[in-house]
Design an enzyme around this catalytic site. Structure first.
Site, PDB file in Angstrom:
ATOM      1  N   TYR A  52     -32.736  17.868 -19.729  1.00  0.00           N
ATOM      2  CA  TYR A  52     -32.824  16.779 -18.759  1.00  0.00           C
ATOM      3  C   TYR A  52     -32.568  17.268 -17.334  1.00  0.00           C
ATOM      4  O   TYR A  52     -31.618  17.998 -17.073  1.00  0.00           O
ATOM      5  CB  TYR A  52     -31.820  15.668 -19.080  1.00  0.00           C
ATOM      6  CG  TYR A  52     -31.782  14.592 -18.014  1.00  0.00           C
ATOM      7  CD1 TYR A  52     -32.827  13.688 -17.888  1.00  0.00           C
ATOM      8  CD2 TYR A  52     -30.713  14.509 -17.121  1.00  0.00           C
ATOM      9  CE1 TYR A  52     -32.817  12.718 -16.903  1.00  0.00           C
ATOM     10  CE2 TYR A  52     -30.689  13.547 -16.128  1.00  0.00           C
ATOM     11  CZ  TYR A  52     -31.747  12.653 -16.015  1.00  0.00           C
ATOM     12  OH  TYR A  52     -31.741  11.701 -15.027  1.00  0.00           O
ATOM     13  N   HIS A  82     -35.870   8.840  -3.822  1.00  0.00           N
ATOM     14  CA  HIS A  82     -34.562   8.202  -3.939  1.00  0.00           C
ATOM     15  C   HIS A  82     -33.912   7.944  -2.583  1.00  0.00           C
ATOM     16  O   HIS A  82     -32.887   7.248  -2.511  1.00  0.00           O
ATOM     17  CB  HIS A  82     -33.634   9.060  -4.803  1.00  0.00           C
ATOM     18  CG  HIS A  82     -33.950   9.003  -6.268  1.00  0.00           C
ATOM     19  ND1 HIS A  82     -35.233   9.079  -6.756  1.00  0.00           N
ATOM     20  CD2 HIS A  82     -33.143   8.874  -7.362  1.00  0.00           C
ATOM     21  CE1 HIS A  82     -35.217   9.004  -8.081  1.00  0.00           C
ATOM     22  NE2 HIS A  82     -33.966   8.874  -8.481  1.00  0.00           N
ATOM     23  N   ASN A 194     -26.756  13.443  -7.726  1.00  0.00           N
ATOM     24  CA  ASN A 194     -26.149  12.789  -8.885  1.00  0.00           C
ATOM     25  C   ASN A 194     -24.634  12.928  -8.791  1.00  0.00           C
ATOM     26  O   ASN A 194     -24.051  13.864  -9.332  1.00  0.00           O
ATOM     27  CB  ASN A 194     -26.674  13.449 -10.159  1.00  0.00           C
ATOM     28  CG  ASN A 194     -26.805  12.477 -11.315  1.00  0.00           C
ATOM     29  OD1 ASN A 194     -26.924  12.885 -12.447  1.00  0.00           O
ATOM     30  ND2 ASN A 194     -26.794  11.200 -11.041  1.00  0.00           N
ATOM     31  N   TYR A 277      10.409 -15.713   4.235  1.00  0.00           N
ATOM     32  CA  TYR A 277       9.933 -14.614   3.395  1.00  0.00           C
ATOM     33  C   TYR A 277       9.189 -13.541   4.191  1.00  0.00           C
ATOM     34  O   TYR A 277       9.272 -12.351   3.871  1.00  0.00           O
ATOM     35  CB  TYR A 277       8.990 -15.144   2.313  1.00  0.00           C
ATOM     36  CG  TYR A 277       9.645 -15.975   1.232  1.00  0.00           C
ATOM     37  CD1 TYR A 277      11.014 -16.211   1.221  1.00  0.00           C
ATOM     38  CD2 TYR A 277       8.875 -16.521   0.213  1.00  0.00           C
ATOM     39  CE1 TYR A 277      11.592 -16.972   0.228  1.00  0.00           C
ATOM     40  CE2 TYR A 277       9.448 -17.283  -0.797  1.00  0.00           C
ATOM     41  CZ  TYR A 277      10.809 -17.510  -0.779  1.00  0.00           C
ATOM     42  OH  TYR A 277      11.390 -18.275  -1.764  1.00  0.00           O
ATOM     43  N   ARG A 280      12.167 -11.581   5.524  1.00  0.00           N
ATOM     44  CA  ARG A 280      13.123 -11.121   4.517  1.00  0.00           C
ATOM     45  C   ARG A 280      12.472 -10.234   3.449  1.00  0.00           C
ATOM     46  O   ARG A 280      13.106  -9.331   2.902  1.00  0.00           O
ATOM     47  CB  ARG A 280      13.771 -12.342   3.856  1.00  0.00           C
ATOM     48  CG  ARG A 280      15.003 -12.024   3.049  1.00  0.00           C
ATOM     49  CD  ARG A 280      15.503 -13.167   2.188  1.00  0.00           C
ATOM     50  NE  ARG A 280      15.066 -14.499   2.563  1.00  0.00           N
ATOM     51  CZ  ARG A 280      15.064 -15.533   1.716  1.00  0.00           C
ATOM     52  NH1 ARG A 280      15.434 -15.351   0.459  1.00  0.00           N
ATOM     53  NH2 ARG A 280      14.666 -16.721   2.108  1.00  0.00           N
ATOM     54  N   PHE A 326     -21.115  10.835 -13.370  1.00  0.00           N
ATOM     55  CA  PHE A 326     -21.558  10.215 -12.127  1.00  0.00           C
ATOM     56  C   PHE A 326     -21.120   8.767 -12.004  1.00  0.00           C
ATOM     57  O   PHE A 326     -21.267   8.145 -10.955  1.00  0.00           O
ATOM     58  CB  PHE A 326     -23.094  10.259 -12.045  1.00  0.00           C
ATOM     59  CG  PHE A 326     -23.759   9.754 -13.294  1.00  0.00           C
ATOM     60  CD1 PHE A 326     -23.744   8.409 -13.617  1.00  0.00           C
ATOM     61  CD2 PHE A 326     -24.375  10.638 -14.156  1.00  0.00           C
ATOM     62  CE1 PHE A 326     -24.330   7.941 -14.779  1.00  0.00           C
ATOM     63  CE2 PHE A 326     -24.982  10.179 -15.325  1.00  0.00           C
ATOM     64  CZ  PHE A 326     -24.955   8.826 -15.636  1.00  0.00           C
ATOM     65  N   GLU A 412     -30.248   2.610 -17.299  1.00  0.00           N
ATOM     66  CA  GLU A 412     -28.971   2.642 -16.605  1.00  0.00           C
ATOM     67  C   GLU A 412     -28.474   1.201 -16.544  1.00  0.00           C
ATOM     68  O   GLU A 412     -28.637   0.506 -15.543  1.00  0.00           O
ATOM     69  CB  GLU A 412     -29.156   3.278 -15.227  1.00  0.00           C
ATOM     70  CG  GLU A 412     -29.665   4.726 -15.367  1.00  0.00           C
ATOM     71  CD  GLU A 412     -30.174   5.346 -14.077  1.00  0.00           C
ATOM     72  OE1 GLU A 412     -30.065   4.694 -13.014  1.00  0.00           O
ATOM     73  OE2 GLU A 412     -30.691   6.467 -14.141  1.00  0.00           O
TER      74      GLU A 412
END
Length: 500
Positions: A52, A82, A194, A277, A280, A326, A412
């Site tokens: 791959y 991409h 990646n 608060y 404090r 990834f 994916e």
């Protein structure tokens, strides 16, 4: 000179590289390990084995075998297709950090890239060739594909970089320095894109800013304690040791340090028995935010030294495994947690601002700190502005990591949204700084009314430093200018010469 080896990069080292422009160098041993993994890739290509990302398509195309003569074209097509980021560009500091982190990840020796690729990444950092990278478009798995593709385009001479505030072609800058852009070989495009380096770079710089803001929040709160004649007994170490959280105890200790010698702060029973608060509980609330910061720091420094691409190469090439390093879920969670921890610092700060300006709560100070109540509004709308920011933070603090959307034809099918979480954390941190700037402005004026000569010496020093940036509220004016100046001063005081 910072030496990168893929194993021991810290946030402190990264800060020096990014903000002090410390040069980087590749560790020879790490380069040797990277060379072994590269040899494994070349062996796969020679033997025409199907692996791959080396000789297959990507994502849903992983079952498509690519001829050996097309492996170069495969890598270039990958980064071109991409590189589809959207939105405004990321800050230069972020994209420089991305280059550092991507180089450090490749130096772990599991990615199979040539020395030339490593050297060009180092050149990008050392020559301040900060890539122009759009801020939107990453799902956070398979890593930060779109942002890292824009980074990779710079290496091949097709992207853009920042030079003196201008966007210029990377090819022109490489030529100016007499350096040839990279021609990608098998697997190298995939190895470059990646990974989680966009979310981690944003996250790392978020953390560095957040850590300093948390410290600044303490002395700003200390100034408010003085302005409101607050009770220091609440910071007594016994109280915090009784609970057991070290971060809480450390905040209380620092608060007592800031307030040491104050003639404005009070003891239990002198003015009142106990404070609200927001005064404090400063150690409890701020201390809990420090616990968040500790968690975030741990996860970031692991990720900064992680192999996050796919496939990974082991055993000198005998083992090549497709996995999922990834996936940005650890950083997505860390950034969502950071959002909550930082938002709370603004929430409690805004409540202290309200006490400083509200005539029913500010212990005798003028209404809204106005020099002429009624004729002049004073800090009335400053509290509105702070309230607006903390309300916006509540929306931004919604966790991005609980969302997912399938991609690549459902190959994916679960993603982290880690980069979205990091970007939103960044927005929250900016809002926190602005809220703290408002509190600092109000407390600065309130302490002037009380009598600055009665302030704790450490806080008086901060009061005088603020006085170089702003002046007390002696008349109504365009206060947004004061807050902008104070915001910038807080950033520079923390060691950041430009927004991270």
């Amino acid at each position: 000179m910072a030496i990168l080896n893929g194993s021991d990069l810290t946030l402190v080292k990264l800060k020096d590289i990014i903000f002090k422009e410390e040069k980087i160098r590749i560790c020879p041993d790490a380069a040797d390990q990277a060379a072994k993994s590269r040899a494994a890739v070349e062996k796969v290509v020679r033997e025409s084995r199907t692996v791959y990302g080396i000789n297959t398509g990507f994502g849903k195309f992983s079952d498509v075998t690519i001829d050996s003569e097309d492996t170069r074209a495969l890598q270039l097509h990958l980064i071109r297709s991409h590189a589809c980021g959207l939105g405004d560009p990321l800050p230069e500091t972020v994209t420089r950090a991305m280059a550092v982190l991507r180089l450090n990840a490749l130096l772990k020796g599991h990615s199979g890239v040539r020395r030339e690729v490593l050297d060009r990444l180092a050149d990008m950092v050392n020559l301040k060739m900060d890539a122009v990278i759009p801020s939107q478009g990453s799902l956070g798995a398979s890593g930060d594909l779109a942002p890292l593709s824009h980074l990779a385009l710079v290496l091949v001479g097709e992207g853009e970089v920042w030079q003196e505030g201008r966007r210029v072609r990377s090819a022109d800058v490489w030529k100016e320095h007499g350096i040839r852009p990279v021609v990608l070989e098998a697997k190298e495009g995939l190895a470059l894109i990646n990974g989680t380096q966009a979310m981690t770079a944003i996250g790392a710089l978020n953390y560095l800013e957040a850590e300093q803001l948390a410290l600044q929040a303490e002395w700003i709160a200390g100034m408010t304690v003085e302005a409101l004649r607050g009770i220091t007994d609440a910071f007594h170490p016994a109280v915090h040791e009784a609970r057991g959280y070290p971060e809480q105890s450390e905040v209380a200790k620092r608060m007592l340090g800031w307030l040491a010698g104050s003639r404005l702060a009070t003891r239990q029973g002198e003015e009142r028995v106990q404070d609200a608060y927001s005064i404090r509980c400063i150690p409890q609330v701020h201390g809990a935010s420090w616990q968040v910061l500790g968690y975030v720091k741990e996860k970031l420094e692991i990720e900064m030294n992680a192999a996050t691409d796919n496939p990974l190469i082991f055993d000198d090439g005998e083992t090549i495994i497709s996995g999922g390093n990834f996936h940005g879920q650890p950083i997505a969670f860390a950034m969502d947690f950071l959002k909550i921890g930082m938002a709370e610092l603004a929430n409690i700060s805004e409540r202290r601002i309200e006490r400083l300006v509200n005539p029913q709560l500010n212990e005798g100070l003028s209404p809204f700190l106005s020099p002429e109540p009624g004729l002049q509004s004073g800090a009335m709308i400053l509290q509105y502005a702070a309230a607006s920011l903390v309300s916006e933070n509540k929306t931004l603090a919604h966790p991005a990591s609980v969302d997912s959307i399938p991609s690549s034809a459902n190959q994916e099918d679960h993603v982290s949204m880690g980069t979205t979480a990091a970007r939103h954390a960044r927005d929250i941190i900016t809002n926190v700084r602005r809220v703290l700037a408002v509190e600092a402005f109000c407390a600065h004026h309130a302490c002037a009314i009380r009598g600055k000569d009665n302030m704790a010496p450490a806080l008086l020093s901060k009061w005088e430093a603020l006085g170089s940036v702003t002046r007390p509220l002696d008349e109504d004016r365009v206060f947004s200018k004061d807050i902008s100046k104070l915001e910038r001063w807080l950033l520079e005081d923390a060691g950041f010469t430009s927004p991270a």
